[in-house]
Design a protein around this motif. Sequence first.
Motif, PDB file in Angstrom:
ATOM      1  N   ASN A  85      -8.476  15.498 -27.425  1.00 34.48           N
ATOM      2  CA  ASN A  85      -8.642  16.711 -26.637  1.00 34.48           C
ATOM      3  C   ASN A  85      -8.879  17.857 -27.611  1.00 34.48           C
ATOM      4  O   ASN A  85      -7.971  18.259 -28.324  1.00 34.48           O
ATOM      5  N   LYS A  86     -10.123  18.326 -27.664  1.00 33.67           N
ATOM      6  CA  LYS A  86     -10.417  19.412 -28.595  1.00 33.67           C
ATOM      7  C   LYS A  86     -11.363  20.409 -27.930  1.00 33.67           C
ATOM      8  O   LYS A  86     -12.095  20.072 -27.003  1.00 33.67           O
ATOM      9  N   SER A  87     -11.322  21.636 -28.434  1.00 32.48           N
ATOM     10  CA  SER A  87     -12.173  22.705 -27.911  1.00 32.48           C
ATOM     11  C   SER A  87     -13.017  23.280 -29.033  1.00 32.48           C
ATOM     12  O   SER A  87     -12.581  23.362 -30.183  1.00 32.48           O
ATOM     13  N   LYS A  88     -14.238  23.678 -28.645  1.00 32.69           N
ATOM     14  CA  LYS A  88     -15.137  24.285 -29.618  1.00 32.69           C
ATOM     15  C   LYS A  88     -16.128  25.166 -28.858  1.00 32.69           C
ATOM     16  O   LYS A  88     -16.786  24.692 -27.928  1.00 32.69           O
ATOM     17  N   GLY A  90     -15.966  27.479 -26.557  1.00 32.51           N
ATOM     18  CA  GLY A  90     -15.867  27.615 -25.112  1.00 32.51           C
ATOM     19  C   GLY A  90     -16.043  26.332 -24.321  1.00 32.51           C
ATOM     20  O   GLY A  90     -16.177  26.353 -23.105  1.00 32.51           O
ATOM     21  N   ILE A  91     -16.052  25.204 -25.036  1.00 32.15           N
ATOM     22  CA  ILE A  91     -16.189  23.909 -24.371  1.00 32.15           C
ATOM     23  C   ILE A  91     -15.056  22.998 -24.830  1.00 32.15           C
ATOM     24  O   ILE A  91     -14.735  22.929 -26.007  1.00 32.15           O
ATOM     25  N   GLN A  92     -14.462  22.313 -23.880  1.00 30.11           N
ATOM     26  CA  GLN A  92     -13.396  21.354 -24.164  1.00 30.11           C
ATOM     27  C   GLN A  92     -13.984  19.949 -24.089  1.00 30.11           C
ATOM     28  O   GLN A  92     -14.734  19.624 -23.169  1.00 30.11           O
ATOM     29  N   ARG A 117     -16.378  23.052 -19.287  1.00 24.46           N
ATOM     30  CA  ARG A 117     -16.679  24.447 -19.610  1.00 24.46           C
ATOM     31  C   ARG A 117     -15.397  25.247 -19.400  1.00 24.46           C
ATOM     32  O   ARG A 117     -14.806  25.239 -18.318  1.00 24.46           O
ATOM     33  N   LEU A 118     -14.936  25.921 -20.457  1.00 24.23           N
ATOM     34  CA  LEU A 118     -13.715  26.706 -20.379  1.00 24.23           C
ATOM     35  C   LEU A 118     -14.004  28.067 -19.763  1.00 24.23           C
ATOM     36  O   LEU A 118     -15.100  28.597 -19.928  1.00 24.23           O
TER      37      LEU A 118
END
Length: 126
Positions: A85-88, A90-92, A117-118
Amino acid sequence: MNPSYEYQAPIITLEALEAFKKATQTDHSVFPLTYATLYRHGEFKIVQELGIDLKNLLHSEQGYDFLQPLEAGDRPMILTRIKENKSKRGIQFLTLESEVICEGKKKLTCESTMVIRLPEKKGGEG
């Protein structure tokens, strides 16, 4: 928070297999490899528990690693957990893994990757 989910599936019956084969137009001489898609309950439970809005979710990959064949008479126990589980930007990126275990033997592993999409952060708050 790292939720996981455990699910005891019903016994695989010949009737259930035939119904699945008919619905998916699968050759009736083989056990359909796509039958494992029936064991995705845990994925949806985890997504729900994480509070992810489905309108922001894109299912990007699905893979199966068959260790032993599923068979009529099996009663699968499915254990689903978050593998990554990672975010980059604005996207998870969420990868879930489900192990399908019958009579104490792991028969297959399912891996599903989702892109979420965060929500945009509003400037000046906080």
